[in-house]
Write an enzyme that holds these catalytic residues in place. Structure first.
Site, mmCIF file in Angstrom:
data_model
loop_
_atom_site.group_PDB
_atom_site.id
_atom_site.type_symbol
_atom_site.label_atom_id
_atom_site.label_comp_id
_atom_site.label_asym_id
_atom_site.label_seq_id
_atom_site.Cartn_x
_atom_site.Cartn_y
_atom_site.Cartn_z
ATOM 1 N N CYS A 1 59.586 2.542 -119.409
ATOM 2 C CA CYS A 1 59.221 3.499 -120.463
ATOM 3 C C CYS A 1 59.238 4.960 -120.032
ATOM 4 O O CYS A 1 59.961 5.780 -120.605
ATOM 5 C CB CYS A 1 57.839 3.165 -121.016
ATOM 6 S SG CYS A 1 57.676 1.488 -121.658
ATOM 7 N N ASP B 1 58.814 0.862 -128.792
ATOM 8 C CA ASP B 1 58.565 0.616 -127.369
ATOM 9 C C ASP B 1 58.985 -0.796 -126.976
ATOM 10 O O ASP B 1 58.464 -1.779 -127.527
ATOM 11 C CB ASP B 1 57.063 0.803 -127.119
ATOM 12 C CG ASP B 1 56.718 1.159 -125.688
ATOM 13 O OD1 ASP B 1 57.602 1.050 -124.830
ATOM 14 O OD2 ASP B 1 55.569 1.539 -125.441
ATOM 15 N N ASP B 2 59.931 -0.906 -126.049
ATOM 16 C CA ASP B 2 60.345 -2.216 -125.517
ATOM 17 C C ASP B 2 61.090 -3.078 -126.537
ATOM 18 O O ASP B 2 61.092 -4.303 -126.423
ATOM 19 C CB ASP B 2 59.141 -3.025 -125.016
ATOM 20 C CG ASP B 2 58.587 -2.538 -123.686
ATOM 21 O OD1 ASP B 2 58.817 -1.367 -123.345
ATOM 22 O OD2 ASP B 2 57.904 -3.316 -123.010
ATOM 23 N N HIS C 1 55.439 9.362 -122.410
ATOM 24 C CA HIS C 1 54.542 8.348 -121.873
ATOM 25 C C HIS C 1 53.100 8.848 -122.000
ATOM 26 O O HIS C 1 52.851 10.045 -122.136
ATOM 27 C CB HIS C 1 54.883 8.048 -120.412
ATOM 28 C CG HIS C 1 54.428 6.707 -119.950
ATOM 29 N ND1 HIS C 1 54.769 5.546 -120.592
ATOM 30 C CD2 HIS C 1 53.642 6.344 -118.909
ATOM 31 C CE1 HIS C 1 54.233 4.518 -119.970
ATOM 32 N NE2 HIS C 1 53.538 4.972 -118.945
ATOM 33 N N ASP D 1 63.120 2.737 -126.383
ATOM 34 C CA ASP D 1 63.262 3.388 -125.070
ATOM 35 C C ASP D 1 64.069 2.545 -124.090
ATOM 36 O O ASP D 1 64.649 3.076 -123.148
ATOM 37 C CB ASP D 1 61.899 3.767 -124.483
ATOM 38 C CG ASP D 1 60.892 2.624 -124.467
ATOM 39 O OD1 ASP D 1 61.238 1.491 -124.856
ATOM 40 O OD2 ASP D 1 59.735 2.873 -124.070
#
Length: 481
Positions: free
Chosen positions: A84, A45-46, A138, A316
């Site tokens: 996201c 994530d990120d 999500h 993502d």
């Protein structure tokens, strides 16, 4: 409450389901299906491209680097939305955002998709055992997709307990976005991401023992803010050793189209000390995720399934760390937010350990995994099959990659939650061309041949009018697909 009380970290119903209901799931699947390749689908994530294998020698990522040495590293992979929820919906549906109609954090996964068969759901329909462990879709009802999974262990533990924090800070950064970081005394195996990796291995062992093919979606929360990781990872990155982003021309930030700025600048700019601490904390989280990837890869080798398991590692979207005169977080249409790490390992691939500069998009993962598993081809997907690139890194893929991001006309609004118009960008081999609100709120053109940092906007250069028109036409074609 004790750190070791796993019931605090995973909802009790899911724990019971995992331990007491798992062995009775999908007994009807034939053991003969074990000849099909497994899929280990790892999503972080990120995470931007600040990894050793992607050229940042300061970041310690030996396990991801090892996966790259086994598989193929995609140097120019791009997400379709730089936030996201919509990015994951696009990736898992194999459809562009204009077809999913999901652009923000508030639009639910199937708000416009109806009964569209998502990537893990398709594998499930083909007889695969499918499990989600951590963040794949999500989070929360309406965004998760239960019909995709036989076992669903959703994301948990977004924030560390106060009693686990040894040191931390929460500087006043851009907009309302989280900027805090925390050094934890928690051992890896008791952190949420550490539990995700180890639960994934328990499921993997069970399914391998039953002789079923599996599609495991393993989703790590970090390096998403808050930047929280065990102390040993922070120890790798003393803030004083962190280099700040290269400077930009005076007035650069103010010269950008207002729509291009992802978050309002804080009243008081982050100090150099705060910037170094944030970057160090982000790197620590990248190394922490790398260690959990290593736990997964060790299990694949230990179980003897490496020769029959496709492995994907992907983020993502990307992330800004103070570049472009003070950009942080995501929600932009610059290279740092649009480009993502992507590594694919496939048994029998002819170019293991190679890198490719071909343009690819996250929507390409759906048709590629279907092909690698030998499943019937899915119709009406927007992505392309990348299997030929795994054999030949010079194999041409596509002319361009496309990314969008939402914007609100209210300066106080969260662009990730409220959309009044879109920014659209196209990335070709040489150029990045961006339009805000179909050009009404600004146009940007960058030449990666001479300006890889995307600092010199050439949109008004008269001698590039033809180039600009060609790229504008590409954007229109993408919208109408």
């Amino acid at each position: 409450m004790s750190r070791t009380d796993i019931g605090l970290l995973i909802p009790t119903c899911l724990v019971l389901f995992l331990f007491f209901g798992f062995s009775n799931i999908r007994q009807s699947v034939s053991a003969a299906d074990s000849t099909r390749p497994n899929v280990l689908f790892i999503v972080t994530d990120d995470m931007n491209n600040d990894l050793g294998c992607y050229g940042n020698s300061r970041v310690n990522s030996p396990h991801i680097d090892e996966l790259a040495s086994r598989g193929m590293q995609f140097e120019r992979a791009y997400c379709q939305v730089t936030v996201c929820n919509p990015s994951r919906v696009s990736m898992l549906s194999g459809l562009r955002p204009d077809n999913t109609q999901v652009y923000t954090l508030t639009e639910q996964t199937r708000s416009h998709l109806g009964d569209w068969v998502m990537l893990p759901e398709y594998f499930r329909k083909q007889g695969y055992f499918t499990a989600q462990i951590g963040k794949i879709y999500h989070t929360d009802d309406g965004f998760e997709d239960p019909r995709s999974w036989d076992v669903e262990i959703r994301e948990f533990g977004k924030r560390p307990p106060e009693e686990e924090i040894l040191l931390g800070a929460d500087p006043d950064g851009p907009g309302e976005h989280t900027n805090d970081w925390s050094v934890l005394k928690t051992p890896d195996e008791e952190t949420p991401d550490g539990i995700v990796a180890r639960k994934a291995i328990e499921i993997m062992e069970e399914v391998v023992g039953r002789g079923e093919p599996f599609f495991l979606g393993v989703g790590f929360r970090r390096p998403h803010a808050p930047f929280a990781a065990p102390k040993k990872y922070f120890d790798m990155y003393p803030p004083d050793s962190i280099e700040l982003p290269l400077s930009t021309p005076d007035g650069y930030y103010e010269s950008l189209p207002p729509a291009a700025i992802n978050y309002p600048a804080p009243e008081k700019p982050l100090s150099e000390k705060e910037q170094r601490e944030l970057i160090a904390a982000y790197y620590a989280c990248n190394s922490f995720v790398d260690a959990q990837v290593g736990v997964l890869l060790e299990a694949v080798d230990r179980l003897g399934i490496a020769d029959n398991t496709v492995i994907v590692f992907v983020s993502d979207h990307g992330y800004h760390l103070g570049d472009h005169g003070g950009f942080w977080h995501k929600m932009s249409l610059f290279e740092e937010a649009d480009r993502v790490p992507l590594i694919i390992y496939a048994p029998g691939m002819k170019a293991p350990g190679k890198k490719t500069d071909q343009l690819v998009e996250l929507i390409d993962l759906y048709p590629t995994l279907v092909s690698l598993a030998g499943l019937p081809e899915r119709e009406n997907l927007d992505g392309i099959n990348l299997t030929e690139v795994l054999d030949d890194p010079a194999k041409n893929t596509k002319l361009a990659a496309f990314t969008v991001v939402s914007r609100s006309t209210n300066p106080a609004a969260d662009h990730a939650k409220t959309m009044d118009y879109l920014g659209r960008t196209v990335r070709t081999d040489r150029w990045r061309y961006t339009e805000w609100d179909d050009g009404k709120r600004g146009v940007e053109l960058y030449d990666h041949q001479s300006d890889p940092r995307e600092l010199v906007n050439l949109a008004e250069k008269s001698d590039l009018a033809e180039t600009r028109q060609q790229l504008k036409k590409l954007l229109k074609v993408e919208q109408n697909q």
